[in-house]
Motif scaffolding. Structure first.
Motif, short mmCIF file in Angstrom:
data_model
loop_
_atom_site.label_atom_id
_atom_site.label_comp_id
_atom_site.label_asym_id
_atom_site.label_seq_id
_atom_site.Cartn_x
_atom_site.Cartn_y
_atom_site.Cartn_z
N ALA A 173 0.83 -1.20 0.00
CA ALA A 173 0.00 0.00 0.00
C ALA A 173 0.86 1.25 0.00
CB ALA A 173 -0.94 -0.01 1.21
N THR A 174 1.69 1.38 -1.02
CA THR A 174 2.56 2.55 -1.14
C THR A 174 1.97 3.53 -2.15
OG1 THR A 174 3.80 1.39 -2.83
CG2 THR A 174 4.64 1.28 -0.58
N VAL A 175 2.58 4.71 -2.22
CA VAL A 175 2.19 5.68 -3.24
C VAL A 175 3.43 6.09 -4.01
CG1 VAL A 175 1.19 7.94 -3.71
CG2 VAL A 175 0.28 6.56 -1.84
N PRO A 176 3.48 5.79 -5.31
CA PRO A 176 2.49 5.04 -6.10
C PRO A 176 2.47 3.56 -5.72
CG PRO A 176 4.44 5.47 -7.42
CD PRO A 176 4.65 6.18 -6.12
N PRO A 177 1.38 2.86 -6.05
CA PRO A 177 1.24 1.46 -5.64
C PRO A 177 2.36 0.57 -6.17
CG PRO A 177 -0.58 2.18 -7.06
CD PRO A 177 0.21 3.37 -6.75
N THR A 178 2.68 -0.43 -5.39
CA THR A 178 3.71 -1.39 -5.78
C THR A 178 3.12 -2.79 -5.71
OG1 THR A 178 5.37 0.04 -4.80
CG2 THR A 178 6.01 -2.23 -5.26
#
Lengths: 106, 106
Positions: free
Chosen positions: A74-79
């Motif tokens: 759940a990172t920004v941008p998604p990984t």
DNA sequence: CCGCATCCAGGATGATACTG
DNA sequence: CAGTATCATCCTGGATGCGG
């Protein structure tokens, strides 16, 4: 003495495998993952010519059949990372010989 | 020291091979011919589920790429035999490992 | 910007009928 | 037997949209 399977029976068995692996991009995706896990975008770049929609679809198909695993962060941008399971990695010999054939004959 | 090819380059090479071999029935047809030449009808029976149109099409495709040869005899009824070339028979290792994978995991 | 879902047009595939 | 021809259907490719 064993009951040796004939060609027709073997073909029927392989048919179930090719239902999973026989997609236009399937082999290439698996081949791309042989040298380690990759993100969605990395796969899209590695498998030249594939489009987003087909990559999503094939990845889902391969995940459903336990050939690879999907891990989302759940990172920004998604990984999102994809990597082969043991079942998937066991296709390495097949891939290796297919690539050898490609080099020898294409 | 050699310029070692990276995965992307290898995938591009394999893509040209899979353009030929990647058809839904291609691998099965080649597998059916590994144990010797077969007639059209024999192939149709061996590759369960295929229909006439696709068999004709795939055979033509594989013949165009020198993976198999077509030999017609002017008999009544007509006889046409298909058999692998060296190029086609060289896929035996690939097929063998694909079948092994099928037995191990399916 | 990344990872995907949705929509639509064109190409591939399948079932059936027919010919030399 | 070994294909051809035809048509309905499925699948693929490309464009676009959208939440995170």
């Amino acid at each position: 003495m064993e009951a040796k399977k004939n060609t027709v029976e073997k073909i029927c068995e392989m048919q179930t495998a090719l239902d999973i692996l026989g997609g236009k991009w399937t082999f290439l995706i698996i081949y791309a993952l042989l040298d380690g896990k990759k993100r969605f975008k990395e796969l899209e770049r590695a498998v030249t010519g594939i489009n987003t929609r087909m990559l999503v679809k094939e990845l889902k198909n391969l995940e459903d059949h336990q050939i690879l695993t999907r891990t989302a962060f759940a990172t920004v941008p998604p990984t999102v990372e994809y990597s082969l399971t043991d079942k998937g990695r066991d296709l390495e010999a097949t891939m290796k010989y297919l690539y050898k054939w490609t080099k020898d004959w294409m």
